[in-house]
Design a protein around this motif. Structure first.
Motif, PDB file in Angstrom:
ATOM      1  N   GLU A  20       0.689  -1.130  -0.048  1.00 51.46           N
ATOM      2  CA  GLU A  20      -0.162   0.077   0.169  1.00 51.46           C
ATOM      3  C   GLU A  20       0.645   1.420  -0.298  1.00 51.46           C
ATOM      4  O   GLU A  20       1.416   1.712   1.171  1.00 51.46           O
ATOM      5  CB  GLU A  20      -1.043   0.057   1.294  1.00 51.46           C
ATOM      6  CG  GLU A  20      -1.912  -0.806   1.305  1.00 51.46           C
ATOM      7  CD  GLU A  20      -3.163  -0.884   0.256  1.00 51.46           C
ATOM      8  OE1 GLU A  20      -3.269   0.216  -0.252  1.00 51.46           O
ATOM      9  OE2 GLU A  20      -3.521  -2.067  -0.149  1.00 51.46           O
ATOM     10  N   SER A  21       1.086   1.818  -1.098  1.00 45.12           N
ATOM     11  CA  SER A  21       1.818   2.971  -1.241  1.00 45.12           C
ATOM     12  C   SER A  21       1.330   4.375  -0.476  1.00 45.12           C
ATOM     13  O   SER A  21       2.094   5.201  -0.042  1.00 45.12           O
ATOM     14  CB  SER A  21       2.215   3.311  -2.708  1.00 45.12           C
ATOM     15  OG  SER A  21       1.048   3.695  -3.531  1.00 45.12           O
ATOM     16  N   GLU A  22      -0.027   4.093  -0.428  1.00 39.97           N
ATOM     17  CA  GLU A  22      -0.540   5.314   0.413  1.00 39.97           C
ATOM     18  C   GLU A  22      -0.143   5.046   1.750  1.00 39.97           C
ATOM     19  O   GLU A  22       0.024   6.557   2.497  1.00 39.97           O
ATOM     20  CB  GLU A  22      -2.195   5.139   0.367  1.00 39.97           C
ATOM     21  CG  GLU A  22      -2.647   5.311  -1.027  1.00 39.97           C
ATOM     22  CD  GLU A  22      -2.483   4.285  -1.978  1.00 39.97           C
ATOM     23  OE1 GLU A  22      -2.133   3.153  -1.674  1.00 39.97           O
ATOM     24  OE2 GLU A  22      -3.135   4.648  -3.065  1.00 39.97           O
ATOM     25  N   GLU A  23       0.105   4.098   2.451  1.00 37.57           N
ATOM     26  CA  GLU A  23       0.461   4.046   3.828  1.00 37.57           C
ATOM     27  C   GLU A  23       1.858   4.668   3.977  1.00 37.57           C
ATOM     28  O   GLU A  23       2.281   5.239   5.047  1.00 37.57           O
ATOM     29  CB  GLU A  23       0.343   2.569   4.242  1.00 37.57           C
ATOM     30  CG  GLU A  23      -0.910   2.112   4.497  1.00 37.57           C
ATOM     31  CD  GLU A  23      -2.123   2.926   5.541  1.00 37.57           C
ATOM     32  OE1 GLU A  23      -1.571   3.529   6.503  1.00 37.57           O
ATOM     33  OE2 GLU A  23      -3.244   3.191   4.994  1.00 37.57           O
ATOM     34  N   LEU A  25       3.460   6.765   2.101  1.00 39.18           N
ATOM     35  CA  LEU A  25       3.382   8.174   1.968  1.00 39.18           C
ATOM     36  C   LEU A  25       2.857   8.803   3.210  1.00 39.18           C
ATOM     37  O   LEU A  25       3.461  10.203   3.484  1.00 39.18           O
ATOM     38  CB  LEU A  25       2.550   8.579   0.609  1.00 39.18           C
ATOM     39  CG  LEU A  25       2.926   8.218  -0.698  1.00 39.18           C
ATOM     40  CD1 LEU A  25       1.700   8.533  -1.917  1.00 39.18           C
ATOM     41  CD2 LEU A  25       4.036   9.064  -0.952  1.00 39.18           C
ATOM     42  N   LYS A  26       1.927   8.311   3.795  1.00 34.94           N
ATOM     43  CA  LYS A  26       1.339   9.046   5.264  1.00 34.94           C
ATOM     44  C   LYS A  26       2.502   8.933   6.161  1.00 34.94           C
ATOM     45  O   LYS A  26       2.638   9.945   6.953  1.00 34.94           O
ATOM     46  CB  LYS A  26       0.269   8.133   5.777  1.00 34.94           C
ATOM     47  CG  LYS A  26      -1.195   8.214   4.984  1.00 34.94           C
ATOM     48  CD  LYS A  26      -2.105   7.603   5.515  1.00 34.94           C
ATOM     49  CE  LYS A  26      -3.566   7.648   4.654  1.00 34.94           C
ATOM     50  NZ  LYS A  26      -4.467   6.733   5.088  1.00 34.94           N
ATOM     51  N   SER A  38       1.407  14.387  -4.391  1.00 38.29           N
ATOM     52  CA  SER A  38       1.196  13.194  -5.009  1.00 38.29           C
ATOM     53  C   SER A  38       2.361  12.885  -6.107  1.00 38.29           C
ATOM     54  O   SER A  38       2.630  13.690  -7.273  1.00 38.29           O
ATOM     55  CB  SER A  38      -0.013  13.201  -5.984  1.00 38.29           C
ATOM     56  OG  SER A  38      -1.335  13.675  -5.324  1.00 38.29           O
ATOM     57  N   THR A  47       0.271   9.332 -11.326  1.00 40.87           N
ATOM     58  CA  THR A  47       0.351   9.383  -9.875  1.00 40.87           C
ATOM     59  C   THR A  47       0.635   7.953  -9.179  1.00 40.87           C
ATOM     60  O   THR A  47      -0.091   6.854  -9.639  1.00 40.87           O
ATOM     61  CB  THR A  47      -0.894  10.109  -9.589  1.00 40.87           C
ATOM     62  OG1 THR A  47      -1.056  11.349 -10.064  1.00 40.87           O
ATOM     63  CG2 THR A  47      -0.903  10.129  -8.056  1.00 40.87           C
ATOM     64  N   HIS A  49      -0.223   5.066  -6.803  1.00 37.42           N
ATOM     65  CA  HIS A  49      -1.407   4.477  -5.904  1.00 37.42           C
ATOM     66  C   HIS A  49      -1.121   2.970  -6.031  1.00 37.42           C
ATOM     67  O   HIS A  49      -0.421   2.253  -6.748  1.00 37.42           O
ATOM     68  CB  HIS A  49      -2.351   4.851  -6.452  1.00 37.42           C
ATOM     69  CG  HIS A  49      -2.496   4.268  -8.169  1.00 37.42           C
ATOM     70  ND1 HIS A  49      -3.095   3.133  -8.404  1.00 37.42           N
ATOM     71  CD2 HIS A  49      -2.383   4.864  -9.392  1.00 37.42           C
ATOM     72  CE1 HIS A  49      -3.223   3.032  -9.808  1.00 37.42           C
ATOM     73  NE2 HIS A  49      -2.617   4.003 -10.329  1.00 37.42           N
ATOM     74  N   TRP A  62       9.772   6.378  -7.379  1.00 39.18           N
ATOM     75  CA  TRP A  62       8.782   5.615  -7.170  1.00 39.18           C
ATOM     76  C   TRP A  62       8.437   4.927  -8.239  1.00 39.18           C
ATOM     77  O   TRP A  62       8.593   5.366  -9.441  1.00 39.18           O
ATOM     78  CB  TRP A  62       7.433   6.307  -6.824  1.00 39.18           C
ATOM     79  CG  TRP A  62       7.456   6.684  -5.289  1.00 39.18           C
ATOM     80  CD1 TRP A  62       7.585   7.932  -4.815  1.00 39.18           C
ATOM     81  CD2 TRP A  62       6.854   6.025  -4.244  1.00 39.18           C
ATOM     82  NE1 TRP A  62       7.490   7.912  -3.308  1.00 39.18           N
ATOM     83  CE2 TRP A  62       6.938   6.729  -3.255  1.00 39.18           C
ATOM     84  CE3 TRP A  62       6.244   4.808  -4.132  1.00 39.18           C
ATOM     85  CZ2 TRP A  62       6.536   6.479  -1.939  1.00 39.18           C
ATOM     86  CZ3 TRP A  62       5.831   4.243  -2.710  1.00 39.18           C
ATOM     87  CH2 TRP A  62       6.052   5.233  -1.631  1.00 39.18           C
TER      88      TRP A  62
END
Length: 839
Positions: A20-23, A25-26, A38, A47, A49, A62
């Motif tokens: 999960e790339s979103e995690e 980034l957080k 982004s 972008t 994701h 990335w």
């Protein structure tokens, strides 16, 4: 699978996988305390994701999981079935991007490439499985158009702002439909493509201006800045105009009719300031907004023109008169379109304007200076009532009726020489100068030669001339270029030009020039008789290619040339090969530098010489940006200054960093263009932070180039004194540097390779007549059982190190470290010339 590390040919470091790339980034945002935004995938430039790969070292690289797993080859793709397409991870163009032949989008990411057909697909088009979508993309045509001055056809593409390419015409960022030649890096907006090839412009009423492509750094007659690529020109009058300067006149109502000068004046904003433009009234540099007469190069500050501060105007109100106040700028809304209420033409909101502060904000009344002054002029000429009259003349300089021209001399006209040479800002009025003083600087403004006797002087700019130079004709035919007439001018905005007679590089001197043939003669060669020119005519112009997009021409460096060689970064002082347009210079001897090398800093692939041409990369050795030529590996994005590649270093394999070889550096050797051993000691630039203590590596240090890891010499567990009888019977002591003589060449006694005298070494203090000096890496080798450690330099580091690496095969210690309280770092003493101890 999370946190596993993988390698990919597009990046030199290991990549960590995140489901999960979103995690991730957080987490980055939380640790940095800033919004991450982004990030884009380096493969498809979409972008990030979902599952992706991330470089923990770089912090900004990335790759989507799908881009990481792309096949190395595609066979019989529906958009290009005749050949296989090979995956390449760098754009197949020096422009830094390519145009996808599927969708016509520009992309700096991965490409599926056919070398035979020069066919490219971006990731999006290559992996699309939508049949209808692919059929529609197959119908996208590559529109090609010819364009004046460019040797190639321009192809159509869809520009993206994030690629940050500028239009060659208007110099604004490309976005949306565009045309370009990637080989020449020549780009145009679709609107600029359709600009007229010939215009009639108010700045030059006598003749039409024709669009051309500049090849030799011309100068704009409006703003006096250098011209790059496309511009408008009148060849008959030698009048040049930027496209931007040609367009900006549309936002100025008209010229200013002003009694202080016989010709029309045109408004220029502060952004068009030129350091050589002096106001003809106050004699100060025109740093703010000003008016200029393009015909005779007459400048006047806006503040030096007697413009009224407040004008009464009842043209926009039926019931009562309103006052218009002069303001430096006014933006009434965010519409992006602003107009003058008098002429109803578009105006630039950053320009000075008359403004009515009594009208409501939703409908403000604003007028061009020129339009309102025209109203006042009509009132004065007609001596009748009009809609405008002066209320407050304000605090203005000069006579409000007529601004007198500044007079500089009362010398009779018969003793004067009037000289208006293309390139200078004013007409020179030269008067005899009989002063002879050895103390004064007296170099001729035309030929840069020393003036020993009488000459001429311009009292306005203090320029001085030989008598022969002052009386040189404005045009002449010459033996060396008999096919055309040569015109004399002063190439102030050419950095340099090469004289086609003597092949000298000339700077800040006058020249005779044939624009059609790009032929130049300096004043010295132009004055030679025909018989002496015969030998010059036999001199051939030599050109070569070397890591640069243009040919390099052989020339001689004359006095006053202060350029450095792009390879060795040393001053050019004799023969050179150069590209004048790009300020690209090489020593003739540096042409022997190989353009492809295999380097110890990067053993995986060869490094090729490449010109980055303003698209900088970071040098992996010194961490400084590279703007010009360097060695480069496209596969790993590994760049290296030429100077860093030839910098004399030594290697060390050490327990604290087993993964890679360490290289020795000295911070004082770091110049503006990389590490150079011959430099005078330079102040630390703070480029290297010690991984152990966190302080700046301002002296000697070891560095892993691959991992960007640095350690002070004192932060590495190294012995202070050792015995290694295989190479030398006496003990060897760690020294900060040793210079045993003034020969300029110094060698290691063990490997017999050259060594850098600024670097730390092991030295025998007992051998003063026959020095024994060795690289640290040659003395300290892993698994060397003959090495006996007599004393540690840093006892704490030595203690830790002994537990892991200072053991014999039988488990016994090589030696015990001594109490080195007296051997603290920083207490240096010298036992002989050129020796600096670390004790």
């Amino acid at each position: 699978m999370e946190n596993e590390q993988f390698s990919h040919e597009s990046h030199g470091h290991a990549l960590t996988f995140y489901e999960e790339s979103e995690e991730k980034l957080k987490t980055i945002a939380k640790l940095s305390g800033e919004e991450v935004g982004s990030p884009l995938c380096y493969g498809c430039f979409e972008t990030i994701h979902g599952p992706a790969y991330f470089c923990e070292i770089c912090g900004d690289f990335w790759l989507h999981k799908s881009c990481f797993e792309l096949p190395s080859e595609l066979t019989k793709h529906s958009l290009h079935s005749i050949h296989s397409l090979t995956l390449i991870v760098r754009p197949p163009s020096l422009a830094g991007f390519f145009v996808c032949d599927g969708c016509r989008d520009m992309s700096p990411g991965f490409a599926f490439h056919c070398k035979a057909c020069r066919f490219n697909l971006d990731v999006k088009c290559a992996i699309s499985t939508d049949g209808e979508d692919l059929r529609s993309r197959k119908g996208v045509k590559d529109t090609e158009i010819p364009y004046f001055g460019d040797e190639h056809l321009l192809v159509s593409f869809n520009a993206k702002q994030e690629v940050e390419k500028t239009c060659t015409g208007c110099q604004l960022i490309l976005s949306g439909p565009a045309y370009g030649c990637l080989d020449c890096e020549f780009y145009l907006h679709e609107s600029c493509k359709d600009m007229p090839s010939e215009i009639q412009h108010p700045y030059h009423p006598p003749h039409p201006l024709r669009a051309q492509v500049a090849e030799y750094g011309s100068e704009c007659d409006a703003c006096h800045m250098p011209i790059r690529k496309v511009f408008y020109r009148c060849s008959e009058c030698d009048f040049n105009l930027h496209i931007l300067c040609a367009n900006r006149s549309l936002k100025v109502s008209s010229s200013l009719k002003y009694k202080g000068h016989e010709h029309d004046l045109y408004y220029f904003a502060a952004s068009y300031f030129n350091e050589y433009s002096l106001c003809n009234t106050c004699r100060k540099v025109c740093k703010g907004s000003y008016y200029i007469c393009l015909e005779c190069k007459y400048y006047v500050h806006l503040d030096c023109i007697p413009l009224p501060r407040v004008v009464e105007n009842d043209g926009h109100s039926r019931d009562y008169s309103h006052y218009l106040t002069l303001k430096d700028c006014f933006v009434e809304d965010d519409s992006g379109q602003y107009y003058c209420e008098l002429c109803e033409k578009e105006r630039d909101p950053t320009y000075h304007v008359y403004y009515c502060d009594q009208c409501p904000d939703r409908n403000p009344y604003l007028a061009h200076i020129e339009c309102l002054m025209l109203e006042l002029m009509k009132a004065e000429l007609n001596s009748a009532s009009t809609s405008a009259k002066v209320v407050d003349g304000g605090d203005v300089k000069g006579d409000t009726k007529c601004l007198a021209l500044v007079k500089y001399t009362a010398i009779p006209p018969e003793n004067q020489i009037k000289m208006q040479l293309k390139g200078f800002r004013h007409e020179h009025i030269l008067v005899p100068d009989d002063e002879e003083s050895e103390a004064r600087r007296a170099y001729c403004s035309w030929c840069d030669g020393k003036i020993f006797g009488p000459g001429y002087i311009c009292q306005q700019c203090s320029g001085k001339w030989h008598i022969s130079c002052a009386k040189s004709p404005p045009q002449k035919t010459h033996f060396l270029h008999s096919q055309h007439t040569l015109t004399m001018f002063y190439p102030h905005y050419f950095e340099y030009f090469i004289c086609d007679g003597c092949r000298d590089i000339c700077h800040d001197v006058a020249t005779y020039h044939c624009r059609e043939c790009h032929f130049f003669l300096d004043m010295k060669c132009a004055s030679l008789p025909d018989d002496q020119c015969e030998q010059l005519k036999k001199t051939e112009s030599k050109t070569i290619y070397f890591c640069h997009k243009h040919k390099l021409t052989r020339a001689n460096c004359a006095r006053g040339i202060k350029e450095k060689c792009k390879v060795c970064q040393l001053r050019i002082s004799s023969a050179t090969y150069c590209c004048i347009n790009c300020n690209f210079f090489l020593h003739e001897s540096c042409l022997e530098t190989p353009q492809e090398i295999q380097h110890q800093y990067h053993l995986q692939h060869p490094l090729l010489g490449r010109d980055f041409d303003g698209n900088p990369k970071n040098c992996r050795a010194c961490n400084l940006q590279i703007w010009d030529i360097a060695y480069y590996c496209d596969i790993c994005d590994f760049a290296l200054h030429f100077t860093c590649a030839t910098y004399l270093t030594s290697t060390l394999k050490h327990e604290f960093h087993r993964e890679h070889t360490l290289f020795s550096f000295v911070a004082s050797d770091l110049g503006d263009q990389g590490f150079i051993q011959s430099l005078e000691p330079q102040p630390s630039k703070g480029n290297f932070c010690c991984e152990t203590c966190g302080n700046d590596c301002s002296d000697s240090f070891y560095r892993c180039v691959e991992c960007n890891i640095n350690r002070h010499l004192e932060c590495i567990p190294l012995p202070f004194k050792v015995q290694q009888e295989d190479h030398h019977l006496d003990p060897l002591t760690l020294m900060e540097n040793v210079v045993e003589d003034d020969s300029g060449e110094y060698y290691c006694e063990i490997c017999e390779d050259k060594r850098n005298p600024n670097h730390p070494v092991y030295c025998c203090k007992m051998c003063k007549d026959n020095w024994f000096i060795a690289h640290i890496g040659c003395v300290i080798k892993e698994g060397d059982t003959s090495l006996e450690i007599l004393e540690w330099w840093n006892k704490d580091l030595g203690s830790d190190y002994e537990e892991t690496s200072s053991k014999r095969d039988d488990g016994t210690s090589l030696s015990s470290h001594s109490d080195l309280e007296s051997h603290a770092m920083g207490e240096h003493n010298t036992e002989g010339p050129g020796i600096t101890e670390l004790d």
